[in-house]
Write a protein that holds these residues in place. Sequence first.
Motif, PDB file in Angstrom:
ATOM      1  N   LYS A 154     -16.419 -24.467  -5.859  1.00 17.29           N
ATOM      2  CA  LYS A 154     -15.580 -25.444  -5.161  1.00 17.29           C
ATOM      3  C   LYS A 154     -14.414 -24.751  -4.470  1.00 17.29           C
ATOM      4  N   ARG A 155     -13.760 -23.814  -5.162  1.00 19.41           N
ATOM      5  CA  ARG A 155     -12.633 -23.108  -4.562  1.00 19.41           C
ATOM      6  C   ARG A 155     -13.101 -22.266  -3.374  1.00 19.41           C
ATOM      7  N   HIS A 156     -14.272 -21.654  -3.500  1.00 21.42           N
ATOM      8  CA  HIS A 156     -14.800 -20.849  -2.400  1.00 21.42           C
ATOM      9  C   HIS A 156     -15.037 -21.716  -1.161  1.00 21.42           C
ATOM     10  N   ILE A 157     -15.612 -22.896  -1.359  1.00 18.75           N
ATOM     11  CA  ILE A 157     -15.862 -23.802  -0.236  1.00 18.75           C
ATOM     12  C   ILE A 157     -14.540 -24.259   0.396  1.00 18.75           C
ATOM     13  N   LEU A 158     -13.575 -24.625  -0.440  1.00 15.52           N
ATOM     14  CA  LEU A 158     -12.285 -25.079   0.076  1.00 15.52           C
ATOM     15  C   LEU A 158     -11.547 -23.955   0.798  1.00 15.52           C
ATOM     16  N   THR A 159     -11.703 -22.712   0.300  1.00 14.91           N
ATOM     17  CA  THR A 159     -11.061 -21.568   0.954  1.00 14.91           C
ATOM     18  C   THR A 159     -11.649 -21.344   2.345  1.00 14.91           C
ATOM     19  N   LEU A 160     -12.965 -21.461   2.461  1.00 15.38           N
ATOM     20  CA  LEU A 160     -13.601 -21.310   3.772  1.00 15.38           C
ATOM     21  C   LEU A 160     -13.158 -22.416   4.722  1.00 15.38           C
ATOM     22  N   PHE A 180      -7.796 -37.313 -17.763  1.00 12.56           N
ATOM     23  CA  PHE A 180      -8.290 -37.026 -16.420  1.00 12.56           C
ATOM     24  C   PHE A 180      -9.713 -36.473 -16.486  1.00 12.56           C
ATOM     25  N   ASN A 181     -10.564 -36.972 -15.615  1.00 14.32           N
ATOM     26  CA  ASN A 181     -11.917 -36.451 -15.466  1.00 14.32           C
ATOM     27  C   ASN A 181     -12.060 -35.887 -14.060  1.00 14.32           C
ATOM     28  N   HIS A 182     -12.441 -34.612 -13.957  1.00 12.22           N
ATOM     29  CA  HIS A 182     -12.575 -34.028 -12.622  1.00 12.22           C
ATOM     30  C   HIS A 182     -13.861 -34.531 -11.964  1.00 12.22           C
ATOM     31  N   THR A 183     -13.909 -34.430 -10.664  1.00 13.81           N
ATOM     32  CA  THR A 183     -15.028 -34.969  -9.888  1.00 13.81           C
ATOM     33  C   THR A 183     -15.893 -33.867  -9.287  1.00 13.81           C
ATOM     34  N   CYS A 184     -15.835 -32.673  -9.864  1.00 16.83           N
ATOM     35  CA  CYS A 184     -16.650 -31.568  -9.344  1.00 16.83           C
ATOM     36  C   CYS A 184     -18.129 -31.765  -9.664  1.00 16.83           C
ATOM     37  N   ALA A 231     -10.300 -24.155   4.582  1.00 23.57           N
ATOM     38  CA  ALA A 231      -8.871 -24.050   4.904  1.00 23.57           C
ATOM     39  C   ALA A 231      -8.528 -22.760   5.628  1.00 23.57           C
ATOM     40  N   GLY A 232      -9.377 -21.741   5.488  1.00 23.56           N
ATOM     41  CA  GLY A 232      -9.091 -20.448   6.116  1.00 23.56           C
ATOM     42  C   GLY A 232      -8.055 -19.641   5.379  1.00 23.56           C
ATOM     43  N   LYS A 233      -7.735 -20.016   4.157  1.00 21.45           N
ATOM     44  CA  LYS A 233      -6.771 -19.277   3.343  1.00 21.45           C
ATOM     45  C   LYS A 233      -7.031 -19.602   1.874  1.00 21.45           C
ATOM     46  N   PRO A 234      -6.540 -18.753   0.949  1.00 16.52           N
ATOM     47  CA  PRO A 234      -6.788 -18.994  -0.481  1.00 16.52           C
ATOM     48  C   PRO A 234      -6.244 -20.345  -0.942  1.00 16.52           C
ATOM     49  N   VAL A 235      -6.942 -20.933  -1.893  1.00 20.34           N
ATOM     50  CA  VAL A 235      -6.551 -22.238  -2.435  1.00 20.34           C
ATOM     51  C   VAL A 235      -5.945 -22.036  -3.815  1.00 20.34           C
ATOM     52  N   GLY A 236      -4.737 -22.521  -4.008  1.00 19.11           N
ATOM     53  CA  GLY A 236      -4.053 -22.385  -5.289  1.00 19.11           C
ATOM     54  C   GLY A 236      -4.436 -23.481  -6.270  1.00 19.11           C
ATOM     55  N   ARG A 237      -3.763 -23.469  -7.422  1.00 19.10           N
ATOM     56  CA  ARG A 237      -4.087 -24.457  -8.462  1.00 19.10           C
ATOM     57  C   ARG A 237      -3.681 -25.868  -8.063  1.00 19.10           C
ATOM     58  N   GLY A 238      -2.599 -26.004  -7.295  1.00 18.66           N
ATOM     59  CA  GLY A 238      -2.132 -27.332  -6.913  1.00 18.66           C
ATOM     60  C   GLY A 238      -3.151 -28.111  -6.098  1.00 18.66           C
ATOM     61  N   PRO A 239      -3.532 -27.619  -4.918  1.00 18.42           N
ATOM     62  CA  PRO A 239      -4.532 -28.357  -4.134  1.00 18.42           C
ATOM     63  C   PRO A 239      -5.887 -28.432  -4.826  1.00 18.42           C
ATOM     64  N   MET A 240      -6.205 -27.434  -5.646  1.00 19.28           N
ATOM     65  CA  MET A 240      -7.474 -27.463  -6.366  1.00 19.28           C
ATOM     66  C   MET A 240      -7.494 -28.628  -7.354  1.00 19.28           C
ATOM     67  N   TRP A 241      -6.411 -28.807  -8.092  1.00 25.86           N
ATOM     68  CA  TRP A 241      -6.335 -29.930  -9.037  1.00 25.86           C
ATOM     69  C   TRP A 241      -6.401 -31.246  -8.282  1.00 25.86           C
ATOM     70  N   ASP A 242      -5.663 -31.337  -7.179  1.00 21.86           N
ATOM     71  CA  ASP A 242      -5.619 -32.583  -6.413  1.00 21.86           C
ATOM     72  C   ASP A 242      -7.006 -32.957  -5.885  1.00 21.86           C
ATOM     73  N   MET A 243      -7.723 -32.002  -5.315  1.00 22.52           N
ATOM     74  CA  MET A 243      -9.013 -32.301  -4.679  1.00 22.52           C
ATOM     75  C   MET A 243     -10.120 -32.573  -5.688  1.00 22.52           C
ATOM     76  N   THR A 244      -9.995 -32.003  -6.877  1.00 20.36           N
ATOM     77  CA  THR A 244     -11.044 -32.206  -7.888  1.00 20.36           C
ATOM     78  C   THR A 244     -10.795 -33.432  -8.754  1.00 20.36           C
ATOM     79  N   HIS A 245      -9.772 -34.216  -8.427  1.00 18.01           N
ATOM     80  CA  HIS A 245      -9.533 -35.461  -9.152  1.00 18.01           C
ATOM     81  C   HIS A 245      -9.526 -36.655  -8.207  1.00 18.01           C
ATOM     82  N   LYS A 246     -10.239 -36.477  -7.089  1.00 17.04           N
ATOM     83  CA  LYS A 246     -10.462 -37.568  -6.142  1.00 17.04           C
ATOM     84  C   LYS A 246     -11.959 -37.853  -6.048  1.00 17.04           C
ATOM     85  N   ARG A 247     -12.278 -39.125  -5.856  1.00 12.14           N
ATOM     86  CA  ARG A 247     -13.675 -39.498  -5.659  1.00 12.14           C
ATOM     87  C   ARG A 247     -14.080 -39.251  -4.202  1.00 12.14           C
TER      88      ARG A 247
END
Length: 342
Positions: free
Chosen positions: A162-168, A150-154, A170-186
């Motif tokens: 990236k997590r800080h942007i996603l937290t803002l 797997f190659n991340h797309t960050c 979503a309006g709530k903290p971002v865990g490892r699950g959505p973080m992994w999912d979003m950083t492996h999409k183009r």
Amino acid sequence: MILSMIIPGKLAPGNNIDVYLQPLIKELNEMWYDGVRTLDSSKNEMFTLKAALMWTISDFPGLGTLSGWNTYTGLACSTCKFETDSCRLKNGRKWKGNPFDPTLSKNEIVNNRPENVPLDHWVKFVEYRLKPETMEMCKRNKEARKKQIFNHTCGAMTFARKRHILTLEAGKPVGRGPMWDMTHKRADGKYVNEEAQKIGEKICNHIAENPDAYSEISPNDIVGKIFGKEHSGRVRGMGMGVVPTIAFKHTTTRLSGMEFGSFRGSTSSGSSALVNQKLATMEAQMTALVGYIKAKEGGSLPPELAAALFPNDTQQASNVGNESPTPNDITRSSDESNARRS
């Protein structure tokens, strides 16, 4: 004064460098603004000593961590910042046109210097690349890249940003699950490959069924269940510099031969049941022991023993153990506990 702070790579605080340096910053501010009363031995009188931080010396990754400037992009110079003169190289080559060819002689490589690279820098780079240990490391890295699934797309953006942007967003903290999912999409929303898509779909399905898992960061979250236990030097989905002890805030307790742990963001009903059972058994054993002592002492505990066992409740000290158990009761209570565990 020279203050040396050597932080090994695997134990480096990473994004928590601010917390690591906070005591030093506090003392530097105090030394600069208020000063410290100090004795001048030559004049035998007191004076206010003030101090200032003049230089810091570090390697390039350390410079990025210390300065807060991202040293992994085209604007990598923390001095020039946005005025940095750089160019993005095609196919991710380190030098434009990839002039370093290990099949050529050293002199031929030196003469093939890129136009925008100073000669002394290029010579040092060539000497470093031609060292046997460097060539061996390059060979190992090449083999390791072949195994990378797997190659991340960050890109140049750090996982922390990236997590800080996603937290803002979503309006709530971002865990490892959505973080992994979003950083492996183009950018078009597609996964980097089929394997990443399978894992991403598992993560999305798990979060859809368990909304609280969106912010979960623990060894037992969906990423931990898919990939297994983390290595000591890194945590998936958390970026460079984060280690399990920092990410999971793991505390382990041993209770009479039984070990159980607590993790931030996760709970275990099985562990809670075992703990409650153990505490109940210990309470029963304590009650039996206190009753036996009271029977031997004429119906009451010695004052010093009562104060040690029940420092805040003398009434409880008089009530516990009124059934006057025997030593056999204590042994039987322990045997019953062992039988339940087995």
